[in-house]
Design a protein around this motif. Structure first.
Motif, PDB file in Angstrom:
ATOM      1  N   SER A  40      46.969  29.237  39.526  1.00  0.00           N
ATOM      2  CA  SER A  40      47.400  29.490  40.395  1.00  0.00           C
ATOM      3  C   SER A  40      48.479  28.681  40.750  1.00  0.00           C
ATOM      4  O   SER A  40      49.340  29.347  41.816  1.00  0.00           O
ATOM      5  CB  SER A  40      46.226  29.605  41.287  1.00  0.00           C
ATOM      6  OG  SER A  40      45.655  28.010  41.446  1.00  0.00           O
ATOM      7  N   THR A 232      39.530  36.167  42.439  1.00  0.00           N
ATOM      8  CA  THR A 232      38.781  35.444  43.715  1.00  0.00           C
ATOM      9  C   THR A 232      39.913  37.097  44.585  1.00  0.00           C
ATOM     10  O   THR A 232      39.620  36.858  45.514  1.00  0.00           O
ATOM     11  CB  THR A 232      40.351  34.683  43.358  1.00  0.00           C
ATOM     12  OG1 THR A 232      41.626  34.528  42.802  1.00  0.00           O
ATOM     13  CG2 THR A 232      40.075  33.503  42.911  1.00  0.00           C
ATOM     14  N   ARG A 233      41.002  37.574  44.415  1.00  0.00           N
ATOM     15  CA  ARG A 233      41.329  38.367  45.016  1.00  0.00           C
ATOM     16  C   ARG A 233      40.074  39.464  45.545  1.00  0.00           C
ATOM     17  O   ARG A 233      40.477  40.219  46.505  1.00  0.00           O
ATOM     18  CB  ARG A 233      42.814  39.304  44.428  1.00  0.00           C
ATOM     19  CG  ARG A 233      43.643  40.115  45.828  1.00  0.00           C
ATOM     20  CD  ARG A 233      43.283  39.505  46.787  1.00  0.00           C
ATOM     21  NE  ARG A 233      43.713  40.948  48.017  1.00  0.00           N
ATOM     22  CZ  ARG A 233      43.564  40.565  49.412  1.00  0.00           C
ATOM     23  NH1 ARG A 233      43.532  39.341  49.532  1.00  0.00           N
ATOM     24  NH2 ARG A 233      44.015  41.337  50.272  1.00  0.00           N
ATOM     25  N   GLN A 236      38.397  38.157  48.262  1.00  0.00           N
ATOM     26  CA  GLN A 236      39.173  38.049  49.749  1.00  0.00           C
ATOM     27  C   GLN A 236      38.973  39.220  50.554  1.00  0.00           C
ATOM     28  O   GLN A 236      38.680  39.642  51.493  1.00  0.00           O
ATOM     29  CB  GLN A 236      40.496  36.871  49.517  1.00  0.00           C
ATOM     30  CG  GLN A 236      40.900  36.020  48.933  1.00  0.00           C
ATOM     31  CD  GLN A 236      42.152  36.032  48.368  1.00  0.00           C
ATOM     32  OE1 GLN A 236      42.258  36.700  48.372  1.00  0.00           O
ATOM     33  NE2 GLN A 236      42.363  34.448  48.673  1.00  0.00           N
ATOM     34  N   THR A 237      39.259  41.029  49.720  1.00  0.00           N
ATOM     35  CA  THR A 237      39.216  41.987  49.610  1.00  0.00           C
ATOM     36  C   THR A 237      37.688  42.410  50.366  1.00  0.00           C
ATOM     37  O   THR A 237      37.753  42.997  51.158  1.00  0.00           O
ATOM     38  CB  THR A 237      39.714  43.070  48.327  1.00  0.00           C
ATOM     39  OG1 THR A 237      40.885  41.982  48.263  1.00  0.00           O
ATOM     40  CG2 THR A 237      39.580  44.630  49.242  1.00  0.00           C
TER      41      THR A 237
END
Length: 281
Positions: A40, A232-233, A236-237
């Motif tokens: 990342s 991880t995304r 977050q969504t």
């Protein structure tokens, strides 16, 4: 005339083969990988490097990034002040400094054009955190879904809120890392493993989740509908979705949970608070 000291910029250009931006960045990435930086972090550098290239096109500066001088970076910063927030500009400065510090260290550029470029002063803003009633509203909403995704999201929410772990750390947890009253956090930012201690309420939520998760071909604790490790995304969504559906007016993100934990941990001298807030929910 006696020849002493470093070569001039013109002499360096003569004796040294010119690197392209792509070659220079590739060498920088290799150095990051040898240092075992997180993927990342490398992706962050890549995104910032591309953003600088786009800005040069907008500013009609016909130079490669590695050809830029101090005055070019000053012009870039003034340009960015009209485009993005100060915090984002400082993020870009940090990325460029890391890149050019490496190039200077391996003598790919002389002198280092970022040496005297400093981050911009910025107003320190109050960091938003969740209040008790907001924690309860979110907890109730996740529970009402009565679905695997709802139970999974509730576990993520409570574990992060109760222990202060990062989003990237939460997706790295494996089933074997859940050990009764403690969690082993392995995928940390500084690569130093540590132990956190969830409250009894959160321990119970973890135990129930592990039962409905079942046995899979991998050991990652947090999974998606297809039984694959969750990204991880995706979390977050999901949090963005909860913000809208619960009607939170403030920002709601995984990092807000970390700030909330820090605020409560300091306020109550390290005592657990999640159990007392959601015990009756």
């Amino acid at each position: 005339m006696a020849r002493r000291g470093d070569l001039t910029e013109e002499e360096v250009k003569i004796v040294r083969k010119k690197l392209t931006d792509e070659e220079a960045f590739s060498k920088f990435v290799r150095e990051c990988q040898l240092k075992n930086l997180r993927p990342s972090t490398i992706e962050f550098y890549n995104n910032e490097f591309k953003a600088v290239k786009r800005s040069l096109v907008e500013m009609e500066i016909d130079k490669d990034v590695i050809e830029l001088k101090k005055q070019d970076f000053e012009k870039l910063i003034l340009h960015l002040k009209e485009e993005i927030k100060i915090v984002s500009i400082n993020t870009r400065i940090r990325a460029l400094s890391a890149f050019f510090n490496y190039l200077y260290r391996v003598r790919a550029v002389t002198p280092n054009p970022m040496k005297n470029i400093r981050q911009l002063r910025d107003r320190r803003r109050v960091i938003e955190t969740l209040e008790d009633d907001e924690i309860i509203r979110l907890t109730k909403f996740m529970k009402k879904q009565k679905s695997f995704v709802g139970e999974r999201d509730l576990v993520i929410f409570l574990v992060m809120l109760d222990t202060g772990i990062r989003l990237s750390e939460s997706v790295g947890i494996k089933v074997e890392d859940v050990r009764k009253n403690k969690l082993i956090i392995r995928d940390t930012k500084n690569l130093n493993e540590r132990v956190v201690y969830p409250s009894k309420k959160v321990q119970a939520c973890l135990e129930n989740y592990i039962k409905i998760r079942g046995n899979l071909s991998h050991d990652y604790l947090i999974i998606n509908r297809d039984n694959e490790p969750l990204k991880t995304r995706s979390i977050q969504t999901r949090f963005e979705k909860y913000k809208a559906e619960v009607g939170l007016e403030k920002q709601f993100s995984p990092h807000i949970l970390r700030h909330t934990y820090a605020k409560r941990h300091f306020k109550w001298n390290g005592c657990f608070f999640i159990g007392s807030i959601i015990r009756s929910q």
